[in-house]
Design an enzyme around this catalytic site. Structure first.
Site, PDB file in Angstrom:
ATOM      1  N   TYR A 137      21.494  -1.276  11.769  1.00  0.00           N
ATOM      2  CA  TYR A 137      20.730  -2.147  12.717  1.00  0.00           C
ATOM      3  C   TYR A 137      21.108  -3.544  11.938  1.00  0.00           C
ATOM      4  O   TYR A 137      21.962  -3.911  11.458  1.00  0.00           O
ATOM      5  CB  TYR A 137      19.404  -1.833  12.370  1.00  0.00           C
ATOM      6  CG  TYR A 137      18.349  -2.304  13.639  1.00  0.00           C
ATOM      7  CD1 TYR A 137      18.659  -2.273  14.938  1.00  0.00           C
ATOM      8  CD2 TYR A 137      17.159  -3.059  13.120  1.00  0.00           C
ATOM      9  CE1 TYR A 137      17.802  -2.841  15.766  1.00  0.00           C
ATOM     10  CE2 TYR A 137      16.237  -3.719  14.276  1.00  0.00           C
ATOM     11  CZ  TYR A 137      16.447  -3.729  15.490  1.00  0.00           C
ATOM     12  OH  TYR A 137      15.770  -4.040  16.367  1.00  0.00           O
ATOM     13  N   ARG A 190      23.702 -10.616  26.027  1.00  0.00           N
ATOM     14  CA  ARG A 190      22.974 -11.517  25.198  1.00  0.00           C
ATOM     15  C   ARG A 190      22.860 -10.626  23.904  1.00  0.00           C
ATOM     16  O   ARG A 190      21.915 -10.234  23.603  1.00  0.00           O
ATOM     17  CB  ARG A 190      21.677 -12.047  25.557  1.00  0.00           C
ATOM     18  CG  ARG A 190      21.233 -13.247  24.765  1.00  0.00           C
ATOM     19  CD  ARG A 190      20.582 -12.764  23.599  1.00  0.00           C
ATOM     20  NE  ARG A 190      19.272 -12.292  23.849  1.00  0.00           N
ATOM     21  CZ  ARG A 190      18.732 -11.292  22.980  1.00  0.00           C
ATOM     22  NH1 ARG A 190      19.395 -10.759  21.895  1.00  0.00           N
ATOM     23  NH2 ARG A 190      17.427 -10.888  23.251  1.00  0.00           N
ATOM     24  N   LYS A 208      19.930   1.187  18.343  1.00  0.00           N
ATOM     25  CA  LYS A 208      18.475   1.244  18.860  1.00  0.00           C
ATOM     26  C   LYS A 208      18.231   2.653  18.960  1.00  0.00           C
ATOM     27  O   LYS A 208      16.914   3.174  18.594  1.00  0.00           O
ATOM     28  CB  LYS A 208      18.232   0.362  20.209  1.00  0.00           C
ATOM     29  CG  LYS A 208      18.385  -1.063  20.126  1.00  0.00           C
ATOM     30  CD  LYS A 208      17.141  -1.771  19.747  1.00  0.00           C
ATOM     31  CE  LYS A 208      17.141  -3.159  19.580  1.00  0.00           C
ATOM     32  NZ  LYS A 208      16.026  -3.701  19.133  1.00  0.00           N
ATOM     33  N   GLU A 280      17.990  -3.703  27.116  1.00  0.00           N
ATOM     34  CA  GLU A 280      18.323  -4.590  25.831  1.00  0.00           C
ATOM     35  C   GLU A 280      19.300  -5.433  25.727  1.00  0.00           C
ATOM     36  O   GLU A 280      20.408  -5.109  26.279  1.00  0.00           O
ATOM     37  CB  GLU A 280      18.784  -3.327  24.571  1.00  0.00           C
ATOM     38  CG  GLU A 280      18.613  -3.522  23.271  1.00  0.00           C
ATOM     39  CD  GLU A 280      17.315  -3.764  22.877  1.00  0.00           C
ATOM     40  OE1 GLU A 280      16.359  -2.912  22.867  1.00  0.00           O
ATOM     41  OE2 GLU A 280      17.070  -4.806  22.144  1.00  0.00           O
ATOM     42  N   ASP A 281      19.209  -6.563  25.492  1.00  0.00           N
ATOM     43  CA  ASP A 281      20.129  -7.746  25.010  1.00  0.00           C
ATOM     44  C   ASP A 281      20.782  -8.168  26.616  1.00  0.00           C
ATOM     45  O   ASP A 281      22.234  -8.237  26.635  1.00  0.00           O
ATOM     46  CB  ASP A 281      20.924  -7.140  24.044  1.00  0.00           C
ATOM     47  CG  ASP A 281      20.302  -7.360  22.870  1.00  0.00           C
ATOM     48  OD1 ASP A 281      19.121  -7.528  22.655  1.00  0.00           O
ATOM     49  OD2 ASP A 281      20.990  -7.089  21.480  1.00  0.00           O
ATOM     50  N   ASP A 303      12.960  -4.355  25.741  1.00  0.00           N
ATOM     51  CA  ASP A 303      12.552  -4.492  24.117  1.00  0.00           C
ATOM     52  C   ASP A 303      12.409  -5.980  23.600  1.00  0.00           C
ATOM     53  O   ASP A 303      11.623  -6.275  23.132  1.00  0.00           O
ATOM     54  CB  ASP A 303      13.645  -3.919  23.455  1.00  0.00           C
ATOM     55  CG  ASP A 303      13.224  -3.776  22.064  1.00  0.00           C
ATOM     56  OD1 ASP A 303      12.127  -3.437  21.793  1.00  0.00           O
ATOM     57  OD2 ASP A 303      14.333  -3.688  21.324  1.00  0.00           O
ATOM     58  N   ASP A 304      13.231  -7.032  24.468  1.00  0.00           N
ATOM     59  CA  ASP A 304      13.428  -8.050  23.848  1.00  0.00           C
ATOM     60  C   ASP A 304      12.177  -9.090  24.355  1.00  0.00           C
ATOM     61  O   ASP A 304      11.662 -10.087  23.792  1.00  0.00           O
ATOM     62  CB  ASP A 304      14.696  -9.018  24.745  1.00  0.00           C
ATOM     63  CG  ASP A 304      15.934  -8.105  24.052  1.00  0.00           C
ATOM     64  OD1 ASP A 304      16.053  -8.139  22.699  1.00  0.00           O
ATOM     65  OD2 ASP A 304      16.781  -7.566  24.631  1.00  0.00           O
ATOM     66  N   ASN A 445      18.214 -13.106  15.261  1.00  0.00           N
ATOM     67  CA  ASN A 445      19.289 -12.213  14.897  1.00  0.00           C
ATOM     68  C   ASN A 445      20.597 -12.574  15.076  1.00  0.00           C
ATOM     69  O   ASN A 445      20.988 -13.263  15.953  1.00  0.00           O
ATOM     70  CB  ASN A 445      18.729 -10.794  15.068  1.00  0.00           C
ATOM     71  CG  ASN A 445      17.538 -10.337  14.564  1.00  0.00           C
ATOM     72  OD1 ASN A 445      16.940 -10.661  13.604  1.00  0.00           O
ATOM     73  ND2 ASN A 445      16.680  -9.717  15.662  1.00  0.00           N
TER      74      ASN A 445
HETATM   75  N1  LIG Z   1      13.037 -10.506  15.776  1.00  0.00           N
HETATM   76  C1  LIG Z   1      13.260  -9.931  16.765  1.00  0.00           C
HETATM   77  O1  LIG Z   1      12.599  -8.683  17.167  1.00  0.00           O
HETATM   78  C2  LIG Z   1      13.988 -10.217  18.076  1.00  0.00           C
HETATM   79  C3  LIG Z   1      14.801 -11.143  18.230  1.00  0.00           C
HETATM   80  N2  LIG Z   1      15.349 -11.774  19.022  1.00  0.00           N
HETATM   81  C4  LIG Z   1      16.275 -12.941  18.875  1.00  0.00           C
HETATM   82  O2  LIG Z   1      15.754 -14.102  19.492  1.00  0.00           O
HETATM   83  C5  LIG Z   1      16.852 -14.932  19.908  1.00  0.00           C
HETATM   84  C6  LIG Z   1      16.743 -15.387  21.234  1.00  0.00           C
HETATM   85  O3  LIG Z   1      16.784 -14.232  22.219  1.00  0.00           O
HETATM   86  P1  LIG Z   1      16.153 -14.448  23.791  1.00  0.00           P
HETATM   87  O4  LIG Z   1      14.982 -14.952  23.877  1.00  0.00           O
HETATM   88  O5  LIG Z   1      16.500 -13.136  24.353  1.00  0.00           O
HETATM   89  O6  LIG Z   1      17.516 -15.281  24.006  1.00  0.00           O
HETATM   90  P2  LIG Z   1      17.183 -16.376  25.363  1.00  0.00           P
HETATM   91  O7  LIG Z   1      18.897 -16.578  25.814  1.00  0.00           O
HETATM   92  O8  LIG Z   1      16.515 -15.721  26.501  1.00  0.00           O
HETATM   93  O9  LIG Z   1      16.450 -17.556  24.791  1.00  0.00           O
HETATM   94  C7  LIG Z   1      17.120 -18.482  24.126  1.00  0.00           C
HETATM   95  C8  LIG Z   1      16.186 -19.840  24.171  1.00  0.00           C
HETATM   96  O10 LIG Z   1      16.256 -20.682  22.896  1.00  0.00           O
HETATM   97  C9  LIG Z   1      16.846 -21.768  23.351  1.00  0.00           C
HETATM   98  N3  LIG Z   1      17.832 -22.653  22.432  1.00  0.00           N
HETATM   99  C10 LIG Z   1      19.129 -22.228  22.306  1.00  0.00           C
HETATM  100  N4  LIG Z   1      19.489 -23.336  21.621  1.00  0.00           N
HETATM  101  C11 LIG Z   1      18.451 -24.223  21.244  1.00  0.00           C
HETATM  102  C12 LIG Z   1      18.529 -25.453  20.621  1.00  0.00           C
HETATM  103  N5  LIG Z   1      19.742 -25.612  19.862  1.00  0.00           N
HETATM  104  N6  LIG Z   1      17.433 -25.953  20.271  1.00  0.00           N
HETATM  105  C13 LIG Z   1      16.157 -25.317  21.109  1.00  0.00           C
HETATM  106  N7  LIG Z   1      16.209 -24.441  21.940  1.00  0.00           N
HETATM  107  C14 LIG Z   1      17.277 -23.816  21.920  1.00  0.00           C
HETATM  108  C15 LIG Z   1      17.311 -21.862  24.751  1.00  0.00           C
HETATM  109  O11 LIG Z   1      17.048 -23.045  25.646  1.00  0.00           O
HETATM  110  P3  LIG Z   1      17.526 -23.328  27.263  1.00  0.00           P
HETATM  111  O12 LIG Z   1      16.641 -22.206  28.003  1.00  0.00           O
HETATM  112  O13 LIG Z   1      17.277 -24.587  27.444  1.00  0.00           O
HETATM  113  O14 LIG Z   1      18.858 -22.734  27.259  1.00  0.00           O
HETATM  114  C16 LIG Z   1      16.506 -20.631  25.262  1.00  0.00           C
HETATM  115  O15 LIG Z   1      15.406 -21.156  25.959  1.00  0.00           O
HETATM  116  C17 LIG Z   1      18.121 -13.971  19.667  1.00  0.00           C
HETATM  117  O16 LIG Z   1      18.714 -14.392  18.190  1.00  0.00           O
HETATM  118  C18 LIG Z   1      17.495 -12.632  19.395  1.00  0.00           C
HETATM  119  O17 LIG Z   1      18.507 -12.027  18.374  1.00  0.00           O
HETATM  120  C19 LIG Z   1      15.366 -11.213  20.351  1.00  0.00           C
HETATM  121  C20 LIG Z   1      14.504 -10.219  20.328  1.00  0.00           C
HETATM  122  C21 LIG Z   1      13.735  -9.528  19.467  1.00  0.00           C
HETATM  123  C1  LIG Z   2      16.089  -7.249  17.718  1.00  0.00           C
HETATM  124  C2  LIG Z   2      16.602  -7.560  18.959  1.00  0.00           C
HETATM  125  O1  LIG Z   2      16.258  -6.550  19.759  1.00  0.00           O
HETATM  126  C3  LIG Z   2      17.285  -8.559  19.221  1.00  0.00           C
HETATM  127  O2  LIG Z   2      17.670  -9.400  18.252  1.00  0.00           O
HETATM  128  O3  LIG Z   2      17.935  -8.721  20.291  1.00  0.00           O
HETATM  129 MG   LIG Z   3      17.437  -6.811  21.507  1.00  0.00          MG
END
Ligand SMILES: NC(=O)C1=CN([C@@H]2O[C@H](COP(=O)(O)OP(=O)(O)OC[C@H]3O[C@@H](n4cnc5c(N)ncnc54)[C@H](OP(=O)(O)O)[C@@H]3O)[C@@H](O)[C@H]2O)C=CC1
Ligand SMILES: CC(=O)C(=O)O
Ligand SMILES: [Mg+2]
Length: 589
Positions: A137, A190, A208, A280-281, A303-304, A445
């Protein structure tokens, strides 16, 4: 002919694809009911023995086959004389894996094992979960996806590309297992915080689902990883001679929507209403829409958005024991307002509104988000994507996170931006100057994208921070004290959550189930964990944790009238445990 009569009684046609033929065997794919001009899949089943038994990962036991089994199954001479029980096989393989220095080599060794001997793979993963989770993972799976084209040996899971348009149902029928309970599907746009990896995102559904089995106990044969390939906008991959996907730009709009519609329809047609589809993603411009669109017709879970929300809420609720105060006494600031950020924000606001009996519009005001353009405020509302609009509160514009920390004075800082090292020293020091004990969650991540490291969080707050991250960090020593960072990852939630849906026969996901899962997880954090500064229980207890989550989710499904597995088992924890897959070898007759 009993079941045919039953079909007639129920008003079903004799040609219904699920009708039964004499002998009572369900004719799942309708081969026997099909008319001569209909196409059928010529599946055959046979008892594996001899050489083919050793090459069948579901049944192979390697040197653990007993003398009697070797005699009975034509294995004599095909194996060296030694008989090595599963426990010893596990010891040997763990030694081999530990000898690899490079995590990707360990990943490949684990994937080879899964292809050779599935039960031994799961035995290793279950018994050594804390050591092997970072391999199968995050973070290693991220690197595996980036290099998937080069390390790819045998296909795992189903690839559905634009080329399969119009025949997705047939493609599903090519998969050898028929009783599927959980599908994890990605379109690769993503992948973690690594961006668009196209078809190579397959590592994520595969990883997963390995967790669904190891952590949640869903049978491996009931799990189906799927990658939908609509192309990629990743130029490096498009120019890579080893790229395994379609060499074209991503399909969008109607073309994309129609492919997904065909996929979702085919899934329901083939596996019924109770199959769980975990998105997912996907990139956020598709993820929210798919969840809203199919949430009312299918058993779907993102999941996200949802799993991450549930795990973070659990961590925050647990952390209140260390921070003090109620949920609504805290002010939240997010860096990142996408799937994870707004998903978490919404579930926290929902829980706050239930606890405080206050309207959601009010509780949302305790939560602020920063995106790539700065703090989300009302003057930006018109130009915001729909999922950000509820967070556009009254405030003057603030251009960056440092400014937002100073203006909003959060007690809890959450990173969900996908961009590494964005929690700078200045930002963390500013947070620490406002709070006695700041809670910092760097969720992105893999490790390279984490908003800060554990070491940075503890050093820059002078040991005051409570810290958790999406990918694991080792314990950190600061001024003679050892700090153990927690792992805030949806892997705590989705396996137990999915198990709860499966055992209750749930037909829809409801937000209250996410709250139940969260409550179950927070309830598993012990005093001993808190003493170490942990806000999540260790992964070594994950099967017990998953059984508790499954039980709470199932109980909620029954309460909401969404469960179809009747009557309701009285002790849902025991029932969940009894349903969990065991990787111990079976004896062969
Ligand atoms: N720990 C866990 O269980 C999980 C972790 N994650 C992680 O979260 C991260 C984001 O995922 P997700 O929400 O799906 O992604 P999205 O693409 O949906 O969202 C990313 C967000 O971050 C913003 N962003 C990007 N770069 C910057 C920056 N330099 N400064 C400020 N804001 C910024 C984007 O802004 P804008 O909208 O303006 O483009 C957007 O709002 C990934 O790395 C993923 O691995 C996700 C799911 C689970
Ligand atoms: C953990 C997870 O689902 C992610 O980083 O997208
Ligand atoms: Mg994910």
């Amino acid at each position: 002919m009993e079941s045919t009569l039953k079909d007639l009684r129920d008003g079903a046609s004799v040609l219904h694809p699920k009708s039964s033929v004499a002998g009572g065997v369900t004719d799942i794919y309708g081969e026997d009911a099909a008319t001569e001009d209909q196409l059928v899949t010529p599946w055959t089943f046979s008892v594996a023995s001899g050489y083919s038994l050793l090459r069948d990962p579901q049944h192979n036991k390697g040197l653990a086959f007993t003398e009697r089994e070797r005699d009975a199954h034509y294995l004599c001479g095909l194996l060296p004389p030694a008989i090595i029980p599963q426990q010893l096989q596990e010891k040997k393989l763990m030694q081999n894996i530990r000898n690899y220095q490079v995590p990707l080599q360990k990943y490949m060794a684990m994937m080879d094992l899964e292809e050779r001997n599935e039960r031994l793979f799961y035995k290793l993963l279950i018994d050594n979960v804390e050591e092997l989770l970072p391999i199968v993972y995050t973070p290693t799976v991220g690197e595996a996806c980036q290099k998937y084209g080069s390390i790819f040996k045998r296909p795992q899971g189903l690839y559905i590309s634009l080329k399969e348009r119009g025949k997705i149902l047939e493609v599903l029928k090519n998969w050898p297992q028929r009783s599927i309970q959980v599908i994890v599907v990605t379109d690769g746009e993503r992948i973690l915080g690594l961006g668009d990896l196209g078809c190579q995102g397959m590592g994520i559904p595969v990883g997963k689902l390995a967790l669904y089995t190891a952590l949640g106990g869903v049978r491996p044969s009931a799990c189906l990883p799927i990658t939908i390939d609509v192309g990629t906008n990743n130029e490096t991959l498009l120019n890579d001679e080893f790229y395994i996907g379609l060499r074209q730009k991503r399909a969008t709009g109607q073309e994309y929507a129609e492919l997904l519609q065909e996929f979702m329809t085919a899934v329901k047609q083939n596996y019924g209403e109770k199959v769980l589809v975990q998105f997912e993603d996907f990139a956020n411009h598709n993820a929210f829409e798919l969840l809203a669109k199919y949430g009312t017709t299918h058993l779907v879970f993102n999941d996200d958005i949802q799993g991450t929300a549930s795990v973070v809420l659990a961590g925050v609720v647990a952390a209140l024991k260390l921070l003090g105060g109620k949920l609504s006494d805290h002010t939240f600031l997010f860096l990142g307002a996408g799937e994870a950020g707004t998903g978490i924000a919404e579930l926290i606001a929902l829980e706050m509104s239930k606890q405080a009996k206050a309207p959601l519009e009010e509780t949302r005001k305790k939560i602020w988000l920063v995106d790539s353009k700065g703090l989300i405020v009302s003057s930006r509302k018109e130009s915001l994507q729909h999922f950000k609009k509820p967070w556009a509160h009254e405030h003057e514009p603030v251009k960056d996170l440092l400014g937002a920390v100073k203006a909003i004075k959060p007690t809890i800082l959450i990173g969900s931006s996908g961009v590494g090292r964005t929690f700078t020293k200045e930002i963390i020091e500013a947070l620490a100057s406002i709070n006695e004990k700041p809670l910092i969650m760097a969720l992105s991540n893999p490790t390279s994208q984490s908003e800060c490291t554990a070491e940075e969080a503890y050093n820059w707050t002078k040991g005051k921070a409570i810290f958790a991250s999406g990918s694991p960090f080792d314990p950190v020593e600061y001024e003679g004290k050892v700090f153990v960072p927690g792992q805030a990852n949806n892997a705590y939630i989705f396996p137990g959550f999915g198990l709860g849906l499966v055992i209750s026969g749930a037909i829809r996901v409801h937000d209250d189930m996410l709250l139940s899962a969260s409550e179950a997880l927070a309830g598993q954090v012990t005093e001993e964990n808190f003493e170490k500064g942990l806000i999540y229980p260790p992964f070594s207890n994950i099967r017990k944790i998953s059984a508790n989550i499954a039980a709470k989710v199932a109980a909620k499904a029954y309460e909401l009238g969404l469960a179809t597995h009747l009557p309701r088992p009285t002790d849902l924890v025991k029932y969940a445990e009894s349903c969990m897959y065991s990787p111990v070898y079976r004896n062969y007759r």
